[in-house]
Design a protein around this motif. Structure first.
Motif, PDB file in Angstrom:
ATOM      1  N   GLY A   4       0.751  -1.275  -0.062  1.00  0.00           N
ATOM      2  CA  GLY A   4       0.108  -0.129  -0.041  1.00  0.00           C
ATOM      3  C   GLY A   4       0.809   1.514   0.198  1.00  0.00           C
ATOM      4  N   PRO A   5       1.865   1.646   0.940  1.00  0.00           N
ATOM      5  CA  PRO A   5       2.565   2.786   0.978  1.00  0.00           C
ATOM      6  C   PRO A   5       3.523   2.696  -0.348  1.00  0.00           C
ATOM      7  CG  PRO A   5       2.825   1.616   3.173  1.00  0.00           C
ATOM      8  CD  PRO A   5       1.957   0.635   2.402  1.00  0.00           C
ATOM      9  N   ALA A   6       3.636   1.588  -0.960  1.00  0.00           N
ATOM     10  CA  ALA A   6       4.466   1.702  -2.037  1.00  0.00           C
ATOM     11  C   ALA A   6       3.847   1.942  -3.134  1.00  0.00           C
ATOM     12  CB  ALA A   6       5.175   0.067  -2.326  1.00  0.00           C
ATOM     13  N   ILE A   7       2.702   1.742  -3.346  1.00  0.00           N
ATOM     14  CA  ILE A   7       1.762   2.043  -4.525  1.00  0.00           C
ATOM     15  C   ILE A   7       1.474   3.742  -4.322  1.00  0.00           C
ATOM     16  CG2 ILE A   7      -0.611   2.017  -5.300  1.00  0.00           C
ATOM     17  CD1 ILE A   7      -0.320  -1.345  -5.064  1.00  0.00           C
ATOM     18  N   ILE A  15       2.033   6.745  -7.197  1.00  0.00           N
ATOM     19  CA  ILE A  15       0.846   7.498  -7.507  1.00  0.00           C
ATOM     20  C   ILE A  15       1.142   9.085  -7.277  1.00  0.00           C
ATOM     21  CG2 ILE A  15      -1.432   8.045  -7.078  1.00  0.00           C
ATOM     22  CD1 ILE A  15      -2.165   5.057  -6.549  1.00  0.00           C
ATOM     23  N   MET A  16       2.022   9.123  -6.115  1.00  0.00           N
ATOM     24  CA  MET A  16       2.181  10.615  -5.528  1.00  0.00           C
ATOM     25  C   MET A  16       3.544  11.088  -6.464  1.00  0.00           C
ATOM     26  SD  MET A  16       1.933  10.593  -1.721  1.00  0.00           S
ATOM     27  CE  MET A  16       3.228  11.222  -1.506  1.00  0.00           C
ATOM     28  N   ALA A  17       4.050  10.359  -6.983  1.00  0.00           N
ATOM     29  CA  ALA A  17       5.473  10.642  -7.894  1.00  0.00           C
ATOM     30  C   ALA A  17       5.084  10.919  -9.277  1.00  0.00           C
ATOM     31  CB  ALA A  17       6.420   9.349  -7.947  1.00  0.00           C
ATOM     32  N   LEU A  18       3.810  10.303 -10.003  1.00  0.00           N
ATOM     33  CA  LEU A  18       3.526  10.806 -11.196  1.00  0.00           C
ATOM     34  C   LEU A  18       3.287  12.241 -11.452  1.00  0.00           C
ATOM     35  CD1 LEU A  18       1.516   7.449 -12.109  1.00  0.00           C
ATOM     36  CD2 LEU A  18       3.849   8.269 -12.852  1.00  0.00           C
ATOM     37  N   PRO A  19       2.279  12.783 -10.462  1.00  0.00           N
ATOM     38  CA  PRO A  19       2.151  14.201 -10.847  1.00  0.00           C
ATOM     39  C   PRO A  19       3.411  15.210 -10.572  1.00  0.00           C
ATOM     40  CG  PRO A  19       0.576  13.634  -9.191  1.00  0.00           C
ATOM     41  CD  PRO A  19       1.407  12.511  -9.434  1.00  0.00           C
ATOM     42  N   CYS A  24      10.403   5.316 -13.726  1.00  0.00           N
ATOM     43  CA  CYS A  24      10.383   4.556 -12.317  1.00  0.00           C
ATOM     44  C   CYS A  24       9.169   4.153 -11.741  1.00  0.00           C
ATOM     45  CB  CYS A  24      11.485   5.304 -11.541  1.00  0.00           C
ATOM     46  SG  CYS A  24      13.253   5.141 -11.965  1.00  0.00           S
ATOM     47  N   ALA A  25       8.122   5.231 -11.760  1.00  0.00           N
ATOM     48  CA  ALA A  25       7.040   5.105 -10.882  1.00  0.00           C
ATOM     49  C   ALA A  25       6.262   4.199 -11.900  1.00  0.00           C
ATOM     50  CB  ALA A  25       6.359   6.352 -11.045  1.00  0.00           C
ATOM     51  N   VAL A  26       6.159   4.272 -13.087  1.00  0.00           N
ATOM     52  CA  VAL A  26       5.328   3.462 -13.960  1.00  0.00           C
ATOM     53  C   VAL A  26       5.751   1.926 -13.697  1.00  0.00           C
ATOM     54  CG1 VAL A  26       4.614   2.981 -16.161  1.00  0.00           C
ATOM     55  CG2 VAL A  26       4.335   5.493 -15.411  1.00  0.00           C
ATOM     56  N   ALA A  27       7.264   1.950 -13.683  1.00  0.00           N
ATOM     57  CA  ALA A  27       7.712   0.292 -13.847  1.00  0.00           C
ATOM     58  C   ALA A  27       7.339  -0.102 -12.458  1.00  0.00           C
ATOM     59  CB  ALA A  27       9.319   0.349 -14.294  1.00  0.00           C
TER      60      ALA A  27
END
Length: 152
Positions: free
Chosen positions: A90-93, A97-101, A123-126
């Motif tokens: 959960g925290p990793a996901i 999600i926070m990294a994408l914006p 990195c975030a998408v991978a």
């Protein structure tokens, strides 16, 4: 009596070397890399505040401490992923999600932030792909909706 091994919610099984899927290890590495980048950024901002190189020392201190505290979430999640703890997904996901914006905003800049934004987005998408993969879910002992494992 059942021959099945009892598991706890925290650790589905004690992982043996080589039992952790490569996708979980890759996700943990990417999440840890993001945490280390946040830690380095926070340290840099604190250094600017201490040396007086920043225009606003208070803002540098606040930003540096904030980034260091935020770095704890992905670093703890990466450690949990390596130990195959189900709570760590959960925290990793959320971190991804926070990294994408943030990556999107970096891509809007006219500076060296553009390549960094590309790297962060990749990195975030991978990491998201690795984290939602069924083998990751199974390795972490996460069950389907309603606590029912998928029937194969």
């Amino acid at each position: 009596m059942s021959n099945q091994r009892k598991t706890t919610p925290e650790a589905p099984e004690s992982p043996e070397p080589g039992q952790r899927p490569a996708r979980v290890t890759a996700a943990a590495a990417l999440v840890a890399l993001e945490g280390l980048a946040l830690l380095a950024g926070g340290g840099y901002m604190l250094a600017l505040g201490v040396t007086g190189s920043s225009d606003d020392a208070r803002q540098a201190w606040t930003g540096g401490v904030t980034l260091i505290v935020l770095a704890l979430l992905p670093l703890l999640a990466a450690r949990g992923l390596l130990k195959l703890r189900r709570w760590s997904r959960g925290p990793a996901i959320i971190t991804q999600i926070m990294a994408l914006p943030v990556a999107w905003q970096m891509l809007q800049a006219d500076s060296l932030a553009i390549p960094a934004g590309i790297v962060l987005a990749l990195c975030a998408v991978a990491a998201l792909v690795f984290l939602i993969n069924p083998s990751t879910t199974e390795a972490l002992g996460i069950q389907g909706p309603g606590g029912v494992q998928d029937q194969k």
